[in-house]
Design an enzyme around this catalytic site. Structure first.
Site, PDB file in Angstrom:
ATOM      1  N   GLU A  92     -41.896 -25.794  84.371  1.00  0.00           N
ATOM      2  CA  GLU A  92     -40.466 -25.726  84.026  1.00  0.00           C
ATOM      3  C   GLU A  92     -39.774 -27.080  84.118  1.00  0.00           C
ATOM      4  O   GLU A  92     -38.801 -27.340  83.427  1.00  0.00           O
ATOM      5  CB  GLU A  92     -39.760 -24.756  84.990  1.00  0.00           C
ATOM      6  CG  GLU A  92     -40.001 -23.305  84.665  1.00  0.00           C
ATOM      7  CD  GLU A  92     -39.408 -22.927  83.321  1.00  0.00           C
ATOM      8  OE1 GLU A  92     -38.188 -23.036  83.189  1.00  0.00           O
ATOM      9  OE2 GLU A  92     -40.161 -22.542  82.414  1.00  0.00           O
TER      10      GLU A  92
ATOM     11  N   ASP B  96     -48.108 -34.266  69.982  1.00  0.00           N
ATOM     12  CA  ASP B  96     -48.419 -34.774  68.654  1.00  0.00           C
ATOM     13  C   ASP B  96     -48.646 -33.606  67.692  1.00  0.00           C
ATOM     14  O   ASP B  96     -49.360 -32.649  68.031  1.00  0.00           O
ATOM     15  CB  ASP B  96     -49.703 -35.615  68.756  1.00  0.00           C
ATOM     16  CG  ASP B  96     -50.064 -36.320  67.471  1.00  0.00           C
ATOM     17  OD1 ASP B  96     -49.346 -37.250  67.091  1.00  0.00           O
ATOM     18  OD2 ASP B  96     -51.075 -35.928  66.836  1.00  0.00           O
TER      19      ASP B  96
END
Ligand code: NOJ
Length: 515
Positions: free
Chosen positions: A261, A201
């Protein structure tokens, strides 16, 4: 970025705003068990992932984006067991789970902020507190994105605190080590629960310039370009000091490090200038996978906006396409006449354009933007600008599943009034209706590899945009007729179109041809 072994490179993501999805307890508010119940419905749409808007402990001043405990489920939505079951159900259905991370700010009811107010200096350093100017006035000219000043007075500390959104959402100082460690732990907590990715956000609001200098005025062009928020003073400033000083986007390397990752990471770019440049900066190697900006819904994905996108962001897997969300009025009403025709026009467009695609719950039903009275409204942002606010409550009116006064959403009284036409409900839709069209568009998108395509050329004539695409060596041509007149692209019958088309394209049709 190519390191996500089991994530599609350009996922189609279905956004669930849990409070408005399905209520299984009769409270009038949706819950996590409602999402579990409808997992089959979500999977059958043909999306790859589910994005769950905040379900964390929150006073709900900003619809859940004011978090008081980032690692706990708010009891109104259920329990942690429910969340774990939701993740398992999603995975069983072949869906990835993406959740919101609201790292930019906390609720003013968060224990850390409450401790700061009570004089705990280590807690205070996690936020931004400033003494007033000599005359008691605000420390600088910074404004909150919702309009009012970004500073609110706290009488206990006799200081102002900084908030880029509501006063109930004090902004954190993300350079502070304690804050970073807190965020690291939160992200690991949710990864350990099985979450596959995050939507960050307000990621472009994370950092501010410690000099706290006044922002300069913005140019009239920047101001006029803003559609929804043109009337907000925030758009009168060039946000050079209150957001992203220097290479602020490099902060995303922390997010990547903390999330791992293999997580798919999406950033929300809130208002600001150079939004498309920020997309590139935030998605450099070792940072986020994709970003999304307000340009697309605010400009109705018009030819000018799409052209700018194609010219500036050559790798479209870095740009999340969307038209509606819990923050924007439903697009078929603001960018169309509320008809199924317009719902299909935009969904066809989103399906053929390369890159990730975020679908907001209910748009697959062709839901228009409802109007709510002032008494019915609860969103503070809508109320600040009533009756001209962004219409966030309207976008959050619950999903109609079936028949009855609450359309099968709840056995209680829905938290926002539901006045849908009965043919919008899921139970009333058929293969021929908008829901069926979304399913077909999502299936075709996947089957023909459109999300992995590249734009090789584009031109616009009048209200018609033509886009050439290369998908794994095969040429396709998409034509979007934004106007209401019939046009003849001269390509014969299309491969797929948003409404019946044998060669001539009726107004408001999007279609694609295999060349
Ligand atoms: C973006 C969220 O989508 C919105 O609902 C919220 O009000 C702001 N960020 C602040 O968290």
């Amino acid at each position: 970025m190519g390191h996500k072994s089991d994530w599609p490179a350009n996922p189609a993501i279905y956004q669930v705003y849990p409070r408005s999805f399905l209520d299984t307890t009769g409270t009038g508010e949706g819950d996590l068990r409602g999402v579990i119940e409808k997992m089959g419905y979500i999977a059958e749409l043909g999306v790859d992932a589910l994005w769950l808007s905040p379900f964390f402990v929150s006073p709900m001043v900003d619809g859940g984006y004011d978090v008081a405990d980032h690692s706990a489920v708010d009891p109104r939505f259920g329990t942690m067991d429910d969340f774990e079951e939701l993740v398992a159900a999603a995975h069983d259905a072949g869906l990835k789970v993406l959740i919101d991370q609201v790292l930019n700010h906390t609720s003013d009811q968060h224990p850390l902020f409450l401790a700061a107010v009570e004089g705990d200096e280590s807690a205070a350093e996690c936020y931004l507190w400033q003494d007033p100017k000599e005359d008691g006035s605000l420390p600088n000219n910074w404004l909150s994105q919702f309009g009012p000043p970004a500073w609110t007075w706290n009488h206990k500390r006799r200081q102002y605190y900084f908030h880029q959104f509501l006063a109930a959402q004090p902004s954190l100082n993300l350079r502070n080590e304690r804050v970073q460690e807190m965020h690291h732990q939160e992200i690991r907590f949710w990864r350990d629960k099985g979450v596959d990715g995050f939507r960050f956000d307000a990621v472009t609001s994370y950092l501010f310039d410690e000099s706290l200098k006044d922002n300069p005025p913005s140019s009239p062009e920047v101001h006029e370009k803003m559609v929804t928020f043109r009337f907000v003073p925030y758009s009168y400033q060039d946000h050079v000091y209150d957001m992203l000083p220097g290479d602020g986007a490099a902060y995303a390397e922390n997010l990547r490090k903390w999330a791992g990752e293999d997580a798919w990471l999406l950033g929300e770019s809130t208002s600001g200038n150079n939004s498309l440049k920020l997309v590139k900066d935030f998605t450099e190697e070792g940072r986020l996978d994709a970003m999304y900006t307000v340009d697309m819904p605010e400009e109705g994905a018009d030819p000018e906006m799409l052209g700018r996108l194609f010219d500036e962001v050559s790798d479209l897997s870095r740009y999340g396409k969307w038209m509606s969300s819990h923050d924007q009025p439903r697009h078929i009403s603001v960018r169309g006449d509320g008809s199924d025709r317009d719902a299909r026009f935009f969904s066809m467009m989103m399906a053929v354009l390369p890159g990730p695609w975020m679908i907001y719950q209910g748009e697959e039903l062709g839901l228009p933007q409802p109007r709510l009275s002032r008494e019915e409204s609860v969103d503070p942002v809508d109320l600040i600008f009533w009756p001209d606010g962004p219409g966030r409550d309207g976008a959050r009116v619950p999903v109609p599943w079936g028949e009855g006064p609450a359309f099968g959403f709840s056995e209680g009284s829905p938290w926002l009034p539901m006045r849908w036409e009965s043919d919008r409900a899921v139970s009333a839709q058929t293969e021929e209706s908008t829901l069926g069209f979304y399913r077909r568009a999502l299936a075709a998108r996947k089957e023909h590899g459109w999300p992995e395509g590249t734009v090789t050329g584009h031109k616009t004539k009048g209200e018609v945009m033509t886009i050439d695409l290369d998908v794994d060596g095969r040429a396709w041509r998409a034509v979007f007729n934004y106007g209401t007149d019939t046009v003849s692209p001269g390509l014969g019958a299309p491969f797929m179109a948003s409404q019946h088309c044998v060669g001539d394209m009726l107004g408001r049709t999007a279609a694609i041809w295999k060349l």
